[in-house]
Design a protein around this motif. Structure first.
Motif, mmCIF file in Angstrom:
data_model
loop_
_atom_site.group_PDB
_atom_site.id
_atom_site.type_symbol
_atom_site.label_atom_id
_atom_site.label_comp_id
_atom_site.label_asym_id
_atom_site.label_seq_id
_atom_site.Cartn_x
_atom_site.Cartn_y
_atom_site.Cartn_z
ATOM 1 N N MET A 11 0.969 -0.932 -0.513
ATOM 2 C CA MET A 11 0.198 -0.442 -0.111
ATOM 3 C C MET A 11 0.854 1.282 -0.219
ATOM 4 S SD MET A 11 -2.916 -1.210 2.818
ATOM 5 C CE MET A 11 -1.932 -2.326 3.513
ATOM 6 N N THR A 12 0.357 1.889 -0.383
ATOM 7 C CA THR A 12 0.830 3.428 -0.631
ATOM 8 C C THR A 12 0.299 4.596 -0.570
ATOM 9 O OG1 THR A 12 2.851 4.823 -2.196
ATOM 10 C CG2 THR A 12 0.825 4.391 -2.264
ATOM 11 N N VAL A 13 0.077 5.653 0.314
ATOM 12 C CA VAL A 13 -0.486 7.161 0.108
ATOM 13 C C VAL A 13 -0.121 8.442 -0.712
ATOM 14 C CG1 VAL A 13 -1.619 9.194 1.648
ATOM 15 C CG2 VAL A 13 -0.951 6.840 2.395
ATOM 16 N N GLN A 14 -0.924 8.185 -1.477
ATOM 17 C CA GLN A 14 -1.344 9.320 -3.022
ATOM 18 C C GLN A 14 -2.270 9.701 -3.067
ATOM 19 O OE1 GLN A 14 2.112 7.782 -6.515
ATOM 20 N NE2 GLN A 14 0.367 6.203 -6.319
ATOM 21 N N HIS A 15 -2.228 10.782 -3.674
ATOM 22 C CA HIS A 15 -3.593 11.753 -4.193
ATOM 23 C C HIS A 15 -4.800 11.484 -3.375
ATOM 24 C CE1 HIS A 15 -1.486 9.532 -7.959
ATOM 25 N NE2 HIS A 15 -2.052 10.135 -8.418
ATOM 26 N N PRO A 133 5.093 3.424 14.529
ATOM 27 C CA PRO A 133 5.137 5.526 13.602
ATOM 28 C C PRO A 133 5.188 5.201 12.090
ATOM 29 C CG PRO A 133 7.209 4.684 13.682
ATOM 30 C CD PRO A 133 6.509 3.549 14.495
ATOM 31 N N ILE A 134 3.589 4.498 11.872
ATOM 32 C CA ILE A 134 4.049 3.848 10.270
ATOM 33 C C ILE A 134 4.082 5.151 9.002
ATOM 34 C CG2 ILE A 134 2.349 2.145 10.563
ATOM 35 C CD1 ILE A 134 -0.146 4.647 9.428
ATOM 36 N N ALA A 135 3.953 6.123 9.669
ATOM 37 C CA ALA A 135 3.464 7.351 8.249
ATOM 38 C C ALA A 135 5.065 7.751 8.194
ATOM 39 C CB ALA A 135 2.992 8.636 7.994
ATOM 40 N N VAL A 136 6.115 7.677 9.208
ATOM 41 C CA VAL A 136 7.148 8.556 8.528
ATOM 42 C C VAL A 136 7.946 7.875 7.210
ATOM 43 C CG1 VAL A 136 9.499 8.385 9.880
ATOM 44 C CG2 VAL A 136 7.086 9.498 10.612
ATOM 45 N N GLN A 137 7.339 6.612 7.536
ATOM 46 C CA GLN A 137 8.699 5.786 5.709
ATOM 47 C C GLN A 137 7.707 6.051 4.994
ATOM 48 O OE1 GLN A 137 7.969 1.617 6.241
ATOM 49 N NE2 GLN A 137 6.503 2.077 8.413
ATOM 50 N N LEU A 138 6.867 7.218 5.322
ATOM 51 C CA LEU A 138 5.760 7.562 3.460
ATOM 52 C C LEU A 138 6.199 8.560 2.781
ATOM 53 C CD1 LEU A 138 2.225 6.638 4.373
ATOM 54 C CD2 LEU A 138 4.300 5.469 3.003
ATOM 55 N N LEU A 139 7.179 9.415 3.633
ATOM 56 C CA LEU A 139 7.170 10.847 3.671
ATOM 57 C C LEU A 139 8.812 11.324 3.393
ATOM 58 C CD1 LEU A 139 5.228 12.442 6.275
ATOM 59 C CD2 LEU A 139 4.733 12.909 4.356
ATOM 60 N N THR A 144 6.805 18.620 7.243
ATOM 61 C CA THR A 144 4.789 19.177 7.818
ATOM 62 C C THR A 144 4.271 18.291 9.145
ATOM 63 O OG1 THR A 144 3.537 19.705 6.562
ATOM 64 C CG2 THR A 144 5.371 21.456 6.064
ATOM 65 N N LEU A 145 4.193 19.195 9.818
ATOM 66 C CA LEU A 145 2.983 17.715 10.151
ATOM 67 C C LEU A 145 1.342 18.380 9.916
ATOM 68 C CD1 LEU A 145 3.913 19.015 14.373
ATOM 69 C CD2 LEU A 145 4.476 16.975 12.983
ATOM 70 N N ARG A 146 1.390 18.850 8.873
ATOM 71 C CA ARG A 146 0.284 19.199 8.187
ATOM 72 C C ARG A 146 -0.221 17.243 7.383
ATOM 73 N NH1 ARG A 146 -3.958 21.370 7.920
ATOM 74 N NH2 ARG A 146 -3.905 23.027 9.853
ATOM 75 N N GLU A 147 1.614 17.312 6.868
ATOM 76 C CA GLU A 147 1.553 16.230 5.633
ATOM 77 C C GLU A 147 1.370 14.772 6.553
ATOM 78 O OE1 GLU A 147 4.291 18.843 2.428
ATOM 79 O OE2 GLU A 147 5.862 17.139 4.180
ATOM 80 N N LEU A 148 2.363 15.781 8.504
ATOM 81 C CA LEU A 148 1.926 13.773 8.933
ATOM 82 C C LEU A 148 0.639 13.425 8.507
ATOM 83 C CD1 LEU A 148 3.705 11.441 10.087
ATOM 84 C CD2 LEU A 148 4.152 13.485 12.045
ATOM 85 N N VAL A 151 -1.435 12.164 6.318
ATOM 86 C CA VAL A 151 -0.907 10.323 5.912
ATOM 87 C C VAL A 151 -2.014 9.878 6.892
ATOM 88 C CG1 VAL A 151 0.338 8.875 5.701
ATOM 89 C CG2 VAL A 151 1.489 10.733 5.087
ATOM 90 N N TYR A 152 -1.790 10.238 8.183
ATOM 91 C CA TYR A 152 -2.518 9.513 9.273
ATOM 92 C C TYR A 152 -4.297 9.672 8.805
ATOM 93 C CZ TYR A 152 0.971 7.914 12.424
ATOM 94 O OH TYR A 152 1.946 7.534 13.368
ATOM 95 N N GLU A 153 -4.753 10.535 8.292
ATOM 96 C CA GLU A 153 -6.002 10.618 8.101
ATOM 97 C C GLU A 153 -6.526 9.857 6.870
ATOM 98 O OE1 GLU A 153 -6.763 15.079 7.215
ATOM 99 O OE2 GLU A 153 -7.153 15.318 9.498
ATOM 100 N N VAL A 154 -5.591 9.713 5.749
ATOM 101 C CA VAL A 154 -5.978 8.677 4.093
ATOM 102 C C VAL A 154 -5.714 7.525 5.199
ATOM 103 C CG1 VAL A 154 -4.828 7.804 2.212
ATOM 104 C CG2 VAL A 154 -4.656 10.448 3.376
ATOM 105 N N VAL A 155 -4.657 6.860 5.742
ATOM 106 C CA VAL A 155 -5.162 5.557 6.714
ATOM 107 C C VAL A 155 -5.803 5.477 7.574
ATOM 108 C CG1 VAL A 155 -3.595 4.031 7.593
ATOM 109 C CG2 VAL A 155 -2.283 5.461 6.153
ATOM 110 N N LEU A 156 -6.462 6.151 8.279
ATOM 111 C CA LEU A 156 -7.719 6.153 8.926
ATOM 112 C C LEU A 156 -8.669 5.929 8.565
ATOM 113 C CD1 LEU A 156 -6.090 7.761 12.465
ATOM 114 C CD2 LEU A 156 -6.126 4.990 11.734
ATOM 115 N N GLY A 157 -8.260 6.945 7.177
ATOM 116 C CA GLY A 157 -10.178 6.707 6.665
ATOM 117 C C GLY A 157 -10.934 8.138 7.203
#
Lengths: 224, 224
Positions: A11-15, A133-139, A144-148, A151-157
């Motif tokens: 999986m990835t976070v994109q778009h 700290p799952i999100a960290v490996q995606l960035l 920025t904290l907003r980017e982080l 990512v969490y928002e997308v993963v958690l839906g």
DNA sequence: GCAAAAGTGTTCTTTGTACACCCATGG
DNA sequence: CCATGGGTGTACAAAGAACACTTTTGC
């Protein structure tokens, strides 16, 4: 009797979406990358299948579940991973006509059972959110904290409260300040942070969500 | 290439301890009950191995992990279960010289890898404690709250506060009153309860304990 | 009447959640 | 000067943790 195959839910976070990696073989519907085992450790065989079919390499795999699907003669041991798509260019393998990321909420027709594997992988990922700290490996190295948070928002839906998120992320000590961003466009420039690789728990709502992960539909055996 | 076997981590609470079921084949060390697959659903093959080797039948199995052990040519898909030992008499199968419950903290010499499987099964069990009414299936139809607490304490390996436990158990609504016990010996007779089969969470310390379950030592694949 | 086990409430601390405005920049 | 995104604090609610004495029985 039974043979073993491996399959991967990458999986990835994109778009602004959580996406899964799928492959298509000539004349077939889409499927998860998958392959046979060669007697190496299973995770190695899984890494090989992934590399051969998608070009992706060097990622961390976590065992997910072993599926014995209706009528199949094989047991499929599945693995999950979460990676940064932009750091892993796709290169379809020789027997693959197409490799593509699909939004997890908008999947094409799939080989039987693969949708379940994806759903279960997503559940596992959400659960890990609470303590890893799952999100960290995606960035990128600095973010920025907003980017982080995104990512969490997308993963958690689920939408998170900015103030609470920042408080928790900083308190958890996964990030440390690293200068200031100078992004194009209007708006106040954001501070940058980098990962501190320590343990993490955005202890809040994630934990509730994380709690219960039912196993996928391998029928329970409860005679009498 | 690789073949599949199944193995079972069957646990019980007995003698104020958490115990695992082990079997011994002629001339061998102790091991988990295990067997080959026959192409039925894996859980069915697991149930068969358990029945053939130990005489135990009709229990609920949950998939635990698939082990590919160093040098083994098989993948072992493991299952966990928690049962009431006194409701399942042991009957060694034909190629088994001995079947026995062992305290989980006092295991005999074991086949390579089985100790890991047991440890992981225990972790899974502890984790389920936080959200599933696990203890209820171990007790007779009617039981006292102290008995219920004792089960939780053994599974969690931790002493619980009586007042908090009762408050939480009653609030969670898993039990309903069912008369009064008349146990021999001195002391005030306890009230009896029976399970109400609903969902459970002794939400307190269990959740903390439950949070993080690392995977057993299948080596992570993280090249570069 | 005493030893043994059952039963019972309250206070404090921590964690979670909700919520609205000012700040720094680019155009 | 305004539009855009970044950043900040506080008050209330819920959950968890700690803690000690009274009740009912058998002997």
């Amino acid at each position: 009797m039974t043979q073993v195959s491996v399959e991967l839910v990458v999986m990835t976070v994109q778009h602004d979406d959580l996406e899964v990696l799928l492959v298509r073989r000539p004349g077939n519907v889409w499927s998860l990358p998958s392959g046979p085992t060669y007697g190496s450790p299973l995770a190695v065989d899984a890494a090989r299948a992934l590399h051969d079919q998608t070009g992706i390499d060097g990622i961390r795999l976590e065992q997910l579940f072993s599926f014995d699907r209706e009528g199949a003669t094989q047991v499929a041991v599945s693995y999950v991973a979460l990676i940064a798509a932009d750091r892993h260019p796709l290169a379809p393998g020789s027997d693959i006509v197409e490799v593509r990321w699909f939004a997890i909420n908008d999947l094409p027709a799939l080989v039987t059972g693969h949708a379940d594997a994806i759903a279960y992988g997503h559940a596992r990922l959400r659960a890990k959110t609470a303590y890893a700290p799952i999100a960290v490996q995606l960035l990128p190295e600095a973010f920025t904290l907003r980017e982080l948070q995104a990512v969490y928002e997308v993963v958690l839906g689920e939408r998170l409260d900015t103030r609470n998120f920042r408080r928790d992320a900083l308190a958890a000590g996964i990030v440390e300040a690293a200068g200031t961003a100078r992004r194009p466009g209007p708006g106040r420039p954001a501070r940058l942070y980098r990962s501190r690789g320590s343990d993490f728990s955005v202890t809040a709502r994630e934990r509730r969500i994380a709690g219960r992960i039912a196993q996928p539909s391998t029928p329970d055996i409860t005679p009498e």
